[in-house]
Design a protein around this motif. Sequence first.
Motif, PDB file in Angstrom:
ATOM      1  N   ALA A  25      23.194  23.730 -15.687  1.00 35.84           N
ATOM      2  CA  ALA A  25      22.770  22.370 -15.327  1.00 35.84           C
ATOM      3  C   ALA A  25      21.309  22.408 -14.909  1.00 35.84           C
ATOM      4  O   ALA A  25      20.847  23.385 -14.306  1.00 35.84           O
ATOM      5  N   ARG A  26      20.584  21.349 -15.242  1.00 40.30           N
ATOM      6  CA  ARG A  26      19.196  21.205 -14.788  1.00 40.30           C
ATOM      7  C   ARG A  26      19.043  19.855 -14.112  1.00 40.30           C
ATOM      8  O   ARG A  26      19.656  18.866 -14.497  1.00 40.30           O
ATOM      9  N   GLY A  27      18.208  19.845 -13.098  1.00 41.66           N
ATOM     10  CA  GLY A  27      17.978  18.599 -12.387  1.00 41.66           C
ATOM     11  C   GLY A  27      16.649  18.626 -11.677  1.00 41.66           C
ATOM     12  O   GLY A  27      15.857  19.564 -11.823  1.00 41.66           O
ATOM     13  N   ASP A  28      16.375  17.568 -10.906  1.00 38.65           N
ATOM     14  CA  ASP A  28      15.141  17.535 -10.143  1.00 38.65           C
ATOM     15  C   ASP A  28      15.424  17.368  -8.666  1.00 38.65           C
ATOM     16  O   ASP A  28      16.544  17.047  -8.246  1.00 38.65           O
ATOM     17  N   LEU A  29      14.404  17.615  -7.873  1.00 41.58           N
ATOM     18  CA  LEU A  29      14.474  17.512  -6.421  1.00 41.58           C
ATOM     19  C   LEU A  29      13.220  16.788  -5.960  1.00 41.58           C
ATOM     20  O   LEU A  29      12.110  17.150  -6.369  1.00 41.58           O
ATOM     21  N   ARG A  30      13.410  15.748  -5.116  1.00 40.51           N
ATOM     22  CA  ARG A  30      12.270  14.967  -4.627  1.00 40.51           C
ATOM     23  C   ARG A  30      12.371  14.852  -3.108  1.00 40.51           C
ATOM     24  O   ARG A  30      13.383  14.371  -2.584  1.00 40.51           O
ATOM     25  N   THR A  31      11.304  15.296  -2.441  1.00 45.74           N
ATOM     26  CA  THR A  31      11.280  15.317  -0.986  1.00 45.74           C
ATOM     27  C   THR A  31       9.974  14.703  -0.487  1.00 45.74           C
ATOM     28  O   THR A  31       8.980  14.629  -1.221  1.00 45.74           O
ATOM     29  N   LEU A  32       9.965  14.294   0.795  1.00 42.30           N
ATOM     30  CA  LEU A  32       8.812  13.589   1.347  1.00 42.30           C
ATOM     31  C   LEU A  32       7.808  14.505   2.029  1.00 42.30           C
ATOM     32  O   LEU A  32       6.623  14.185   2.092  1.00 42.30           O
TER      33      LEU A  32
ATOM     34  N   PHE B 249      14.198  27.563  -9.163  1.00 43.18           N
ATOM     35  CA  PHE B 249      13.295  26.415  -9.124  1.00 43.18           C
ATOM     36  C   PHE B 249      12.100  26.697 -10.016  1.00 43.18           C
ATOM     37  O   PHE B 249      11.540  27.795 -10.007  1.00 43.18           O
ATOM     38  N   SER B 250      11.704  25.680 -10.793  1.00 44.63           N
ATOM     39  CA  SER B 250      10.561  25.828 -11.679  1.00 44.63           C
ATOM     40  C   SER B 250       9.282  25.998 -10.869  1.00 44.63           C
ATOM     41  O   SER B 250       9.090  25.340  -9.847  1.00 44.63           O
ATOM     42  N   PRO B 251       8.376  26.875 -11.336  1.00 47.38           N
ATOM     43  CA  PRO B 251       7.095  27.016 -10.623  1.00 47.38           C
ATOM     44  C   PRO B 251       6.192  25.805 -10.791  1.00 47.38           C
ATOM     45  O   PRO B 251       5.240  25.637 -10.035  1.00 47.38           O
ATOM     46  N   VAL B 252       6.465  24.958 -11.787  1.00 48.82           N
ATOM     47  CA  VAL B 252       5.680  23.741 -11.983  1.00 48.82           C
ATOM     48  C   VAL B 252       6.298  22.644 -11.138  1.00 48.82           C
ATOM     49  O   VAL B 252       7.383  22.154 -11.415  1.00 48.82           O
ATOM     50  N   ALA B 253       5.594  22.265 -10.073  1.00 42.99           N
ATOM     51  CA  ALA B 253       6.142  21.272  -9.155  1.00 42.99           C
ATOM     52  C   ALA B 253       5.015  20.434  -8.578  1.00 42.99           C
ATOM     53  O   ALA B 253       3.911  20.930  -8.335  1.00 42.99           O
ATOM     54  N   TYR B 254       5.313  19.155  -8.369  1.00 40.99           N
ATOM     55  CA  TYR B 254       4.358  18.269  -7.707  1.00 40.99           C
ATOM     56  C   TYR B 254       4.642  18.271  -6.216  1.00 40.99           C
ATOM     57  O   TYR B 254       5.753  17.955  -5.789  1.00 40.99           O
ATOM     58  N   PRO B 255       3.650  18.612  -5.390  1.00 40.58           N
ATOM     59  CA  PRO B 255       3.880  18.587  -3.946  1.00 40.58           C
ATOM     60  C   PRO B 255       3.983  17.157  -3.439  1.00 40.58           C
ATOM     61  O   PRO B 255       3.496  16.217  -4.082  1.00 40.58           O
ATOM     62  N   PRO B 256       4.595  16.965  -2.285  1.00 43.76           N
ATOM     63  CA  PRO B 256       4.670  15.614  -1.737  1.00 43.76           C
ATOM     64  C   PRO B 256       3.328  15.163  -1.193  1.00 43.76           C
ATOM     65  O   PRO B 256       2.493  15.973  -0.773  1.00 43.76           O
TER      66      PRO B 256
ATOM     67  N   GLY C  45       0.824  -1.195   0.000  1.00 43.52           N
ATOM     68  CA  GLY C  45       0.000   0.000   0.000  1.00 43.52           C
ATOM     69  C   GLY C  45       0.858   1.245   0.000  1.00 43.52           C
ATOM     70  O   GLY C  45       1.905   1.295   0.649  1.00 43.52           O
ATOM     71  N   THR C  46       0.420   2.274  -0.700  1.00 45.05           N
ATOM     72  CA  THR C  46       1.169   3.524  -0.800  1.00 45.05           C
ATOM     73  C   THR C  46       0.500   4.593   0.051  1.00 45.05           C
ATOM     74  O   THR C  46      -0.566   5.102  -0.308  1.00 45.05           O
ATOM     75  N   VAL C  47       1.123   4.914   1.182  1.00 48.06           N
ATOM     76  CA  VAL C  47       0.582   5.947   2.076  1.00 48.06           C
ATOM     77  C   VAL C  47       1.351   7.257   1.935  1.00 48.06           C
ATOM     78  O   VAL C  47       0.999   8.247   2.579  1.00 48.06           O
ATOM     79  N   ALA C  48       2.391   7.286   1.094  1.00 44.96           N
ATOM     80  CA  ALA C  48       3.169   8.505   0.908  1.00 44.96           C
ATOM     81  C   ALA C  48       3.875   8.459  -0.437  1.00 44.96           C
ATOM     82  O   ALA C  48       4.254   7.383  -0.919  1.00 44.96           O
ATOM     83  N   ARG C  49       4.033   9.631  -1.024  1.00 46.10           N
ATOM     84  CA  ARG C  49       4.815   9.816  -2.247  1.00 46.10           C
ATOM     85  C   ARG C  49       5.670  11.068  -2.086  1.00 46.10           C
ATOM     86  O   ARG C  49       5.287  12.002  -1.385  1.00 46.10           O
ATOM     87  N   ARG C  50       6.786  11.078  -2.774  1.00 47.42           N
ATOM     88  CA  ARG C  50       7.645  12.263  -2.708  1.00 47.42           C
ATOM     89  C   ARG C  50       7.229  13.308  -3.746  1.00 47.42           C
ATOM     90  O   ARG C  50       6.512  13.011  -4.689  1.00 47.42           O
TER      91      ARG C  50
END
Length: 431
Positions: free
Chosen positions: A298-305, A334-341, A208-213
């Motif tokens: 350089a471009r990259g991504d950031l993923r947090t909980l 940081f890009s304004p388009v971001a998925y919240p955790p 079961g998935t109770v959290a995503r980053r």
Amino acid sequence: MRLILAAALSLALASPVLAQASDAERSMTATVEAEHGRHIELLERLVNQNSGTLNADGVRAVGEMVRQELEPLGFEVRWIDMSQTGRAGHLVATHAGPGRNVLLIGHLDTVFETDSPFQRFVREGARATGPGIGDDKGGVVVIVAALRAMQAAGTLADTNVTVVLTGDEERPGAPLETARRDLIEAGRAADFALEFENLAVEDGQDFGTVARRSSSTWTLTTSGRTGHSSGVFNEALGYGAIYEMARILDAFRRELPEPNLTYNVGVIAGGTPAGIDEAGFRVTASGKTNIVPETAIARGDLRTLTPEQDARVRARMAAIVAEHLPRTEAQLQFSPVAYPPMAPSEGARELLARLNAVNRDLGLPEMAEYDPARRGAADSGFVAADVPTLAGLGVAGGGAHAEGEWVDLNSLVRQSQRAAVLISRLSLGGD
């Protein structure tokens, strides 16, 4: 008549464990099994219609297929145009019963645009491949199959269900507040939210998935004084843009690590000159070995909980960037388009406990929590702060976002059965 006979036979042969379920719930499980072939045919039709995010006509076509499935079940279906964000739009369907509102989340689009060679559904026994077959067309079929089973069992009539299928989950439109407005509003109105991206499976065990980053994008630009390389490191020229870039990225590597955090560097270029295209996907550079480089990108991504982790890491990244080498500068954006955790919560864990009660009553294996560091971002992150949310209720499979993406067709059965019973219990108040 064939469906009724199959349901009756399944009820008559119910195992002692399944007998713990109600008559309506046993009817749901029988309906899902009896309609398995129909669900596979629907999945094939959805997969064979290209709906890459930028293929607006294709996304709308998939939405129309889903409309034809939901309207006969008594849903009011609306298409929310999103041309102002550069995307096709979203499908929103509502079934306004007296029960508590359950929000079902999925998406219509895929990462495979019309120029991809990977375009068709191919079945080999219980395994099938195709573009977006698991992410997320298999999840859409689970939603449809569950709702059909609920209608056959008589529980759908009183349930209060909202379905939101976005058309740009893979590449959200901008501005983001417009692109996710309707989903966020649906989340605030809901009592529970269930997201139907891929089921997490390891070593044959469902989780079961109770959290995503979260998922956000950053761009780092460094600059330096250019000139003959014989003067590099001296007081006049300093270190140049590439050494400054290397300093920052290596400091990220050494100083940022903490649990549930990743920060990938996806593309990099440096020289005199160096640049990046408007879309942020292609970098160019030129230079000679005897010239101190003027620019690096350089471009990259950031993923947090959690939001707290996200704010803390961004602040540390900014502090690292500010410590310039001599005669260099750097800017981090940081890009304004971001998925919240989708941060872990007691509400999500309570939903997983409710799902495990369903598993016990249906004779299915219970599901432990999945490691959020192994999951990507999803639309559930936009509602999880407002409503208890459980994710990863779609089909089992693998290879998402790559040619050869596949699903286990048998997982359609157990996932649809789980979903039908869970939705009914959540909306109607059953245990």
